[in-house]
Design a protein around this motif. Structure first.
Motif, PDB file in Angstrom:
ATOM      1  N   ARG A  55      63.385  29.048  24.963  1.00 14.39           N
ATOM      2  CA  ARG A  55      64.411  30.064  25.132  1.00 14.39           C
ATOM      3  C   ARG A  55      65.225  29.809  26.388  1.00 14.39           C
ATOM      4  NH1 ARG A  55      61.411  35.554  25.091  1.00 14.39           N
ATOM      5  NH2 ARG A  55      63.540  36.294  25.375  1.00 14.39           N
ATOM      6  N   ASP A  56      66.516  30.071  26.288  1.00 15.20           N
ATOM      7  CA  ASP A  56      67.429  29.942  27.421  1.00 15.20           C
ATOM      8  C   ASP A  56      67.757  31.324  27.978  1.00 15.20           C
ATOM      9  OD1 ASP A  56      67.504  27.221  27.173  1.00 15.20           O
ATOM     10  OD2 ASP A  56      69.422  27.166  26.123  1.00 15.20           O
ATOM     11  N   PHE A  57      67.710  31.442  29.294  1.00 13.81           N
ATOM     12  CA  PHE A  57      68.090  32.679  29.979  1.00 13.81           C
ATOM     13  C   PHE A  57      69.307  32.370  30.847  1.00 13.81           C
ATOM     14  CE2 PHE A  57      63.648  33.010  28.939  1.00 13.81           C
ATOM     15  CZ  PHE A  57      63.516  34.308  28.471  1.00 13.81           C
ATOM     16  N   GLU A  81      60.694  35.594  30.010  1.00 13.46           N
ATOM     17  CA  GLU A  81      61.685  36.080  30.967  1.00 13.46           C
ATOM     18  C   GLU A  81      61.131  36.119  32.385  1.00 13.46           C
ATOM     19  OE1 GLU A  81      64.800  39.692  30.808  1.00 13.46           O
ATOM     20  OE2 GLU A  81      62.754  40.339  31.247  1.00 13.46           O
ATOM     21  N   ILE A  82      59.866  36.533  32.536  1.00 12.68           N
ATOM     22  CA  ILE A  82      59.304  36.650  33.881  1.00 12.68           C
ATOM     23  C   ILE A  82      59.251  35.293  34.572  1.00 12.68           C
ATOM     24  CG2 ILE A  82      56.840  36.340  33.385  1.00 12.68           C
ATOM     25  CD1 ILE A  82      58.217  39.223  35.478  1.00 12.68           C
ATOM     26  N   CYS A  83      59.095  34.217  33.791  1.00  9.64           N
ATOM     27  CA  CYS A  83      59.101  32.868  34.368  1.00  9.64           C
ATOM     28  C   CYS A  83      60.490  32.509  34.895  1.00  9.64           C
ATOM     29  CB  CYS A  83      58.661  31.849  33.323  1.00  9.64           C
ATOM     30  SG  CYS A  83      56.942  32.009  32.807  1.00  9.64           S
ATOM     31  N   ALA A  84      61.516  32.856  34.134  1.00  6.20           N
ATOM     32  CA  ALA A  84      62.887  32.599  34.573  1.00  6.20           C
ATOM     33  C   ALA A  84      63.197  33.384  35.846  1.00  6.20           C
ATOM     34  CB  ALA A  84      63.871  32.970  33.465  1.00  6.20           C
ATOM     35  N   LEU A  85      62.698  34.605  35.930  1.00  3.32           N
ATOM     36  CA  LEU A  85      62.940  35.421  37.115  1.00  3.32           C
ATOM     37  C   LEU A  85      62.253  34.831  38.350  1.00  3.32           C
ATOM     38  CD1 LEU A  85      62.637  39.060  35.693  1.00  3.32           C
ATOM     39  CD2 LEU A  85      64.702  37.697  36.082  1.00  3.32           C
ATOM     40  N   ALA A  86      61.138  34.137  38.143  1.00  6.12           N
ATOM     41  CA  ALA A  86      60.459  33.500  39.277  1.00  6.12           C
ATOM     42  C   ALA A  86      61.337  32.416  39.898  1.00  6.12           C
ATOM     43  CB  ALA A  86      59.123  32.908  38.826  1.00  6.12           C
ATOM     44  N   LYS A 131      66.036  22.271  49.274  1.00  8.90           N
ATOM     45  CA  LYS A 131      67.107  23.113  48.740  1.00  8.90           C
ATOM     46  C   LYS A 131      67.509  22.693  47.328  1.00  8.90           C
ATOM     47  CE  LYS A 131      70.894  20.416  50.803  1.00  8.90           C
ATOM     48  NZ  LYS A 131      72.081  20.475  51.698  1.00  8.90           N
ATOM     49  N   TYR A 132      67.207  21.432  46.988  1.00  6.05           N
ATOM     50  CA  TYR A 132      67.554  20.956  45.652  1.00  6.05           C
ATOM     51  C   TYR A 132      66.494  21.322  44.610  1.00  6.05           C
ATOM     52  CZ  TYR A 132      70.667  17.887  48.350  1.00  6.05           C
ATOM     53  OH  TYR A 132      71.619  17.395  49.204  1.00  6.05           O
ATOM     54  N   THR A 133      65.271  21.556  45.072  1.00  2.64           N
ATOM     55  CA  THR A 133      64.154  21.724  44.146  1.00  2.64           C
ATOM     56  C   THR A 133      64.397  22.850  43.155  1.00  2.64           C
ATOM     57  OG1 THR A 133      62.595  20.893  45.806  1.00  2.64           O
ATOM     58  CG2 THR A 133      61.676  22.121  43.956  1.00  2.64           C
ATOM     59  N   VAL A 134      64.725  24.024  43.655  1.00  2.82           N
ATOM     60  CA  VAL A 134      64.922  25.163  42.767  1.00  2.82           C
ATOM     61  C   VAL A 134      66.162  24.978  41.904  1.00  2.82           C
ATOM     62  CG1 VAL A 134      65.192  27.665  42.644  1.00  2.82           C
ATOM     63  CG2 VAL A 134      63.785  26.655  44.441  1.00  2.82           C
ATOM     64  N   LYS A 135      67.211  24.400  42.463  1.00  2.59           N
ATOM     65  CA  LYS A 135      68.441  24.177  41.699  1.00  2.59           C
ATOM     66  C   LYS A 135      68.189  23.270  40.492  1.00  2.59           C
ATOM     67  CE  LYS A 135      71.491  26.374  44.354  1.00  2.59           C
ATOM     68  NZ  LYS A 135      70.581  26.961  45.335  1.00  2.59           N
ATOM     69  N   SER A 136      67.166  22.421  40.601  1.00  5.10           N
ATOM     70  CA  SER A 136      66.905  21.469  39.508  1.00  5.10           C
ATOM     71  C   SER A 136      66.462  22.160  38.224  1.00  5.10           C
ATOM     72  CB  SER A 136      65.843  20.455  39.938  1.00  5.10           C
ATOM     73  OG  SER A 136      64.545  21.010  39.915  1.00  5.10           O
ATOM     74  N   TYR A 137      66.057  23.432  38.305  1.00  5.53           N
ATOM     75  CA  TYR A 137      65.620  24.159  37.115  1.00  5.53           C
ATOM     76  C   TYR A 137      66.782  24.791  36.352  1.00  5.53           C
ATOM     77  CZ  TYR A 137      61.103  23.458  39.260  1.00  5.53           C
ATOM     78  OH  TYR A 137      60.006  22.873  39.820  1.00  5.53           O
ATOM     79  N   PHE A 138      67.973  24.713  36.911  1.00  6.51           N
ATOM     80  CA  PHE A 138      69.147  25.211  36.193  1.00  6.51           C
ATOM     81  C   PHE A 138      69.727  24.094  35.329  1.00  6.51           C
ATOM     82  CE2 PHE A 138      69.089  27.929  40.053  1.00  6.51           C
ATOM     83  CZ  PHE A 138      68.966  29.162  39.419  1.00  6.51           C
ATOM     84  N   MET A 151      77.671  26.221  34.546  1.00  7.22           N
ATOM     85  CA  MET A 151      77.899  27.665  34.512  1.00  7.22           C
ATOM     86  C   MET A 151      78.028  28.131  33.072  1.00  7.22           C
ATOM     87  SD  MET A 151      77.708  28.683  37.599  1.00  7.22           S
ATOM     88  CE  MET A 151      78.410  30.340  37.494  1.00  7.22           C
ATOM     89  N   PRO A 152      77.494  29.326  32.724  1.00  9.61           N
ATOM     90  CA  PRO A 152      76.694  30.191  33.595  1.00  9.61           C
ATOM     91  C   PRO A 152      75.333  29.563  33.901  1.00  9.61           C
ATOM     92  CG  PRO A 152      76.609  30.990  31.348  1.00  9.61           C
ATOM     93  CD  PRO A 152      77.591  29.852  31.353  1.00  9.61           C
ATOM     94  N   TYR A 153      74.686  30.078  34.930  1.00  9.15           N
ATOM     95  CA  TYR A 153      73.380  29.558  35.303  1.00  9.15           C
ATOM     96  C   TYR A 153      72.413  29.752  34.135  1.00  9.15           C
ATOM     97  CZ  TYR A 153      75.314  29.921  40.041  1.00  9.15           C
ATOM     98  OH  TYR A 153      76.100  29.799  41.155  1.00  9.15           O
ATOM     99  N   THR A 154      71.738  28.671  33.750  1.00  9.95           N
ATOM    100  CA  THR A 154      70.840  28.738  32.592  1.00  9.95           C
ATOM    101  C   THR A 154      69.493  28.120  32.924  1.00  9.95           C
ATOM    102  OG1 THR A 154      72.712  28.593  31.075  1.00  9.95           O
ATOM    103  CG2 THR A 154      70.544  28.131  30.162  1.00  9.95           C
ATOM    104  N   ILE A 155      68.425  28.850  32.608  1.00 12.82           N
ATOM    105  CA  ILE A 155      67.050  28.374  32.807  1.00 12.82           C
ATOM    106  C   ILE A 155      66.364  28.343  31.442  1.00 12.82           C
ATOM    107  CG2 ILE A 155      64.816  28.820  33.909  1.00 12.82           C
ATOM    108  CD1 ILE A 155      66.415  30.458  36.018  1.00 12.82           C
TER     109      ILE A 155
END
Length: 220
Positions: A55-57, A81-86, A131-138, A151-155
């Motif tokens: 699923r994409d959020f 969803e809770i994983c995407a919010l993390a 700083k790149y680590t979290v961005k890599s999940y988008f 864009m939009p940001y998608t996880i």
């Protein structure tokens, strides 16, 4: 005669015990064979019935406060969803560590975030490439574009056939792809039956190292 009778009876008892042991061993082997066949059948059934979920959020903006994160949660009963919010909470750390801690406390449910985990995040973000680590999940973020998300940001959050092995104990494991890693990162969530909610249980794998962004790579 009495001695012969005694010896005969002893011999008969020995033979009976030997037959009993052999029979019991044969029965146990047969039972084990049946059990193995049943077990294999169950595994095959699970494999045949399993259908992967991915699923994409999507988010137009990224939250910087706990209030903004709460506003983005649509369904507390949704473990994906809770994983995407993390990921969104971790993204807030660089600019606002205090709000990050509040976000993770919220996502952790009844359990407070351990100090060692907060220290782990602090240590990881002290590095030049963190700083790149979290961005890599988008979605769209890769080393080549210096982890610039589309864009939009998608996880993306997905399961696999082993995700539900501990579901009876209240845990499932889900996975988030990273544009900077060859293997997806695992996140474990825990179910609170009384409120029908899922909460983050183990998210530290999201801090694992990724490939160096081109702008920070002298060999790129």
């Amino acid at each position: 005669m009495g001695l012969l009778d005694s010896l005969l009876k002893s011999t008969v008892r020995s033979v009976e015990r030997s037959v009993e042991r052999t029979t019991r061993k044969t029965v146990n082997q047969a039972e084990q064979k049946v059990a193995n066949q049943v077990g294999n059948s169950i595994i095959k059934t699970v494999e045949n019935d399993y259908h992967a979920i991915s699923r994409d959020f999507t988010f137009d903006t990224l939250p910087t406060t706990l209030a903004e994160l709460k506003a983005l949660q649509k369904n507390p009963a949704d473990p994906f969803e809770i994983c995407a919010l993390a990921v969104l909470a971790l993204n807030a750390y660089e600019n606002n560590p205090q709000e990050f801690a509040l976000m993770m406390d919220f996502l952790n449910g009844p359990d407070e975030v351990a100090n060692r985990d907060l220290q782990l995040v602090q240590t990881q973000f002290a590095g030049a490439g963190a700083k790149y680590t979290v961005k890599s999940y988008f979605k769209g973020a890769t080393p080549e574009n210096n982890y610039t998300p589309s864009m939009p940001y998608t996880i993306t959050v997905h399961d696999n056939i082993y995700s539900y092995q501990n579901q009876n104990s209240g845990y499932i494991s889900l996975f988030i792809p990273s544009g900077g890693a060859d293997s997806d990162r695992q996140v474990t969530v825990r179910f609170k039956a009384s409120t029908n909610e899922w909460f983050i249980n183990n998210w530290q794998g999201l801090l694992m190292s990724i490939k160096t962004a081109n702008e920070a790579n002298p060999w790129a």
